[in-house]
Scaffold this motif. Sequence first.
Motif, mmCIF file in Angstrom:
data_model
loop_
_atom_site.group_PDB
_atom_site.id
_atom_site.type_symbol
_atom_site.label_atom_id
_atom_site.label_comp_id
_atom_site.label_asym_id
_atom_site.label_seq_id
_atom_site.Cartn_x
_atom_site.Cartn_y
_atom_site.Cartn_z
ATOM 1 N N ALA A 7 19.070 9.780 -8.634
ATOM 2 C CA ALA A 7 18.521 11.083 -7.998
ATOM 3 C C ALA A 7 18.030 12.121 -9.117
ATOM 4 O O ALA A 7 17.214 12.853 -8.686
ATOM 5 C CB ALA A 7 19.405 11.450 -7.155
ATOM 6 N N PHE A 8 18.906 12.200 -9.966
ATOM 7 C CA PHE A 8 18.623 13.230 -11.186
ATOM 8 C C PHE A 8 17.350 12.839 -11.696
ATOM 9 O O PHE A 8 16.604 13.983 -11.999
ATOM 10 C CB PHE A 8 19.701 13.399 -12.418
ATOM 11 N N VAL A 9 17.134 11.555 -12.353
ATOM 12 C CA VAL A 9 15.814 11.292 -12.815
ATOM 13 C C VAL A 9 14.696 11.516 -11.934
ATOM 14 O O VAL A 9 13.626 11.972 -12.473
ATOM 15 C CB VAL A 9 15.950 9.552 -13.278
ATOM 16 N N ALA A 10 14.787 11.136 -10.784
ATOM 17 C CA ALA A 10 13.828 11.494 -9.872
ATOM 18 C C ALA A 10 13.484 13.023 -9.554
ATOM 19 O O ALA A 10 12.322 13.312 -9.536
ATOM 20 C CB ALA A 10 14.297 11.028 -8.431
ATOM 21 N N CYS A 11 14.350 13.977 -9.916
ATOM 22 C CA CYS A 11 14.005 15.329 -9.952
ATOM 23 C C CYS A 11 13.246 15.612 -11.214
ATOM 24 O O CYS A 11 12.590 16.587 -10.952
ATOM 25 C CB CYS A 11 15.331 15.951 -9.876
ATOM 26 N N ILE A 12 13.654 14.998 -12.287
ATOM 27 C CA ILE A 12 12.707 15.082 -13.345
ATOM 28 C C ILE A 12 11.359 14.573 -13.291
ATOM 29 O O ILE A 12 10.361 15.349 -13.534
ATOM 30 C CB ILE A 12 13.475 14.448 -14.737
#
Length: 301
Positions: free
Chosen positions: A166-171
């Motif tokens: 999810a964090f990588v998707a936010c990037i």
Amino acid sequence: MESAGGPYLNTAAVTAPVGIARLLQMTFGCTTFSLVAHQGGFSAAYGTFCMFVWTFCFAVTVFIITCEFTRLHSCLSISWGNFTAAFAMLATLMSVTAAVIYPLYFVQLGCYPIGCEVRDFRIAASVFAGLLFVAYATEVFLTRAKPGQVTSYMATVSGLLKIVQAFVACIIFGALVNDSQYGKYVATQWCVAVYSFCFVVTVVVVAFSVTGKTALLWFPFERAVVIYTFGAVLLYVSAAVIWPVFCFDSKYGSPQRPGLCAKGKCPWDSQLVIAIFTYVNLLLYVVDLAYSQRIRFVSHI
């Protein structure tokens, strides 16, 4: 309500290794944003993001310590083990990002033009930001699931990977809105749909785990998660093929960075960031799929 017996305060919440790590998180976090707010200073979206990270993580950590020390977490209708494991992983990712961004944009070796005092405060804040990341990473290391141990789903490798995904998707989303020109082709719009769909479902999986409501579903949650992870792998494979072709092939885009492209406002840069993190998330989902078949969900811990 009658007392269940035993001490009202849980001293292990601050004396156990995990408790000590959380006390250090609280100390380092408070010190970091205090140094920045007092004299170090911050500006623009990058500085605002760093301050948000430090204050948000500090507030949630204080909440966790308070709840565990007073045993109030037993009154909350959530899966406490899943909540704390998920937050520790999220805080680790956020704090390492802030620990990189702040010195990169605000720290300099010389005193001109900000002055030596401001420079020293910014260097000190950067040091404590790094220590904050180490403290959160230590908690993740201490609370992660061990082989053969019955633990919360979010403490397993698969659960922790959900937070990273999810964090990588936010990037990726951040790069998409930074003039990535994803609307030029239907194919790149498909990639955006892939990123959005996988992000939403991953967040839903985390939400159900943290709230401890997985047992209320009419379908086997663990089987659905494995099937979704397999589907996410296939979707990300398609995005990992389509996005580079329509952004860097000479027929549709540019294989090299345009020479007249302004730094920080170049669509090619955003497209490259998206391509890199697409492959990062694809790898994360593949590893997640491998681990998902080896775990069992525990929603009530």
